[in-house]
Design a protein around this motif. Structure first.
Motif, mmCIF file in Angstrom:
data_model
loop_
_atom_site.group_PDB
_atom_site.id
_atom_site.type_symbol
_atom_site.label_atom_id
_atom_site.label_comp_id
_atom_site.label_asym_id
_atom_site.label_seq_id
_atom_site.Cartn_x
_atom_site.Cartn_y
_atom_site.Cartn_z
ATOM 1 N N UNK A 129 -0.567 0.391 -6.354
ATOM 2 C CA UNK A 129 -0.883 -0.834 -5.610
ATOM 3 C C UNK A 129 -2.258 -1.407 -5.970
ATOM 4 N N UNK A 130 -3.011 -0.697 -6.819
ATOM 5 C CA UNK A 130 -4.271 -1.244 -7.335
ATOM 6 C C UNK A 130 -4.087 -1.875 -8.711
ATOM 7 N N UNK A 131 -2.876 -1.788 -9.229
ATOM 8 C CA UNK A 131 -2.595 -2.343 -10.545
ATOM 9 C C UNK A 131 -2.854 -1.375 -11.681
ATOM 10 N N UNK A 145 0.831 -1.202 0.000
ATOM 11 C CA UNK A 145 0.000 0.000 0.000
ATOM 12 C C UNK A 145 0.867 1.255 0.000
ATOM 13 N N UNK A 146 0.501 2.209 -0.865
ATOM 14 C CA UNK A 146 1.200 3.493 -1.034
ATOM 15 C C UNK A 146 2.550 3.356 -1.738
ATOM 16 N N UNK A 147 2.820 2.165 -2.259
ATOM 17 C CA UNK A 147 4.050 1.965 -3.038
ATOM 18 C C UNK A 147 3.691 1.828 -4.513
ATOM 19 N N UNK A 148 4.710 2.009 -5.354
ATOM 20 C CA UNK A 148 4.587 1.848 -6.802
ATOM 21 C C UNK A 148 5.494 0.696 -7.220
ATOM 22 N N UNK A 149 5.026 -0.104 -8.169
ATOM 23 C CA UNK A 149 5.886 -1.169 -8.702
ATOM 24 C C UNK A 149 6.311 -0.803 -10.116
ATOM 25 N N UNK A 150 7.611 -0.962 -10.367
ATOM 26 C CA UNK A 150 8.170 -0.714 -11.702
ATOM 27 C C UNK A 150 8.693 -2.027 -12.261
ATOM 28 N N UNK A 159 9.041 -0.285 -5.810
ATOM 29 C CA UNK A 159 9.554 -1.649 -5.847
ATOM 30 C C UNK A 159 9.900 -1.984 -7.296
ATOM 31 N N UNK A 160 11.136 -2.392 -7.541
ATOM 32 C CA UNK A 160 11.567 -2.749 -8.887
ATOM 33 C C UNK A 160 11.459 -4.264 -9.060
ATOM 34 N N UNK A 161 11.034 -4.681 -10.244
ATOM 35 C CA UNK A 161 10.851 -6.111 -10.503
ATOM 36 C C UNK A 161 11.440 -6.468 -11.861
ATOM 37 N N UNK A 162 12.299 -7.494 -11.859
ATOM 38 C CA UNK A 162 12.904 -8.007 -13.092
ATOM 39 C C UNK A 162 12.750 -9.522 -13.100
#
Length: 221
Positions: free
Chosen positions: A144-146, A117-122, A186-189
């Motif tokens: 966080x809601x997509x 919650x309150x974060x962004x995913x990249x 949050x970074x995702x690879x």
């Protein structure tokens, strides 16, 4: 006398330094015979993990001979790092993408998970366009809601390896986050090699490890 690459303290610490502890301690590979253990491992692990294990076994054997004949001993940390770096050099040479556009990967089949919650995913990704001689690096920001927040594509004027492209894309994403003034990202690879290299703060002379060094020295780490 033959060296058991699984049992002695130096060998086991080398597995840990190479980031392969989970493979060493996997219950599936606890055969008492070293040969059976290696065959079981090769039958069940991914080709990348098998390659890393093979390189580690060679490095352990080389260290044993170096100690026996030259009285030169390396610490387990050095053996593990050398094994990873040597495998990575091979990977970068032999895994260059050419003449295809990257299609659906295993990661595409995994359901996207929301950030806290309150974060962004990249999410970062890389593609190779057939015949263009160029590499495309892509970023996608979602809350966080997509919900889609922003996206970005940048072209690299050469065809590079997939793992190097993923590293460039992650570094680009971090620069974009700083530009946008975001502080909860949050970074995702989908590159396990990149993620492990970052967590272990791998260092070396390759272009890939140079990018990893820059990533590890950003304000996010």
């Amino acid at each position: 006398m033959l060296l058991n690459p699984f049992m002695c303290a130096v060998a086991r610490d080398s597995w840990s330094a190479a980031g392969l502890s989970s493979v060493l301690h996997n219950a599936t590979y606890q055969q008492t015979n070293a040969m059976d253990r290696i065959f079981a491992l090769c039958s069940n692990e991914s080709s990348d993990n098998v390659g890393r294990v093979v390189m580690l076994l060679w490095c352990i054997w080389h260290n044993r001979n170096d100690k026996l004949w030259n009285d030169n001993v390396q610490m387990p940390r050095q053996i593990g790092r050398h094994a990873f770096d040597a495998w990575l050099d091979w990977y970068l040479v032999h895994k260059l993408q050419s003449n295809t556009v990257s299609g659906t990967t295993e990661a595409d089949l995994v359901r996207w998970e929301k950030p806290t919650l309150d974060w962004v995913k990249c999410n970062v990704d890389v593609a190779f366009v057939s015949g263009s001689g160029r590499t495309s690096m892509r970023l996608c920001f979602r809350d966080n809601s997509g919900h889609f927040m922003a996206g970005m594509t940048q072209w690299h004027q050469t065809v590079i390896s997939s793992v190097e492209g993923e590293a460039w894309a992650l570094l680009l994403a971090m620069e974009e986050v700083r530009h946008r003034g975001l502080d909860r990202v949050q970074f995702e690879s989908d590159s396990k090699v990149l993620i492990e290299a970052i967590h272990m703060k791998r260092r070396g002379n390759s272009e890939f490890l140079s990018i990893v060094h820059d990533i590890c020295h950003t304000p996010f780490f």
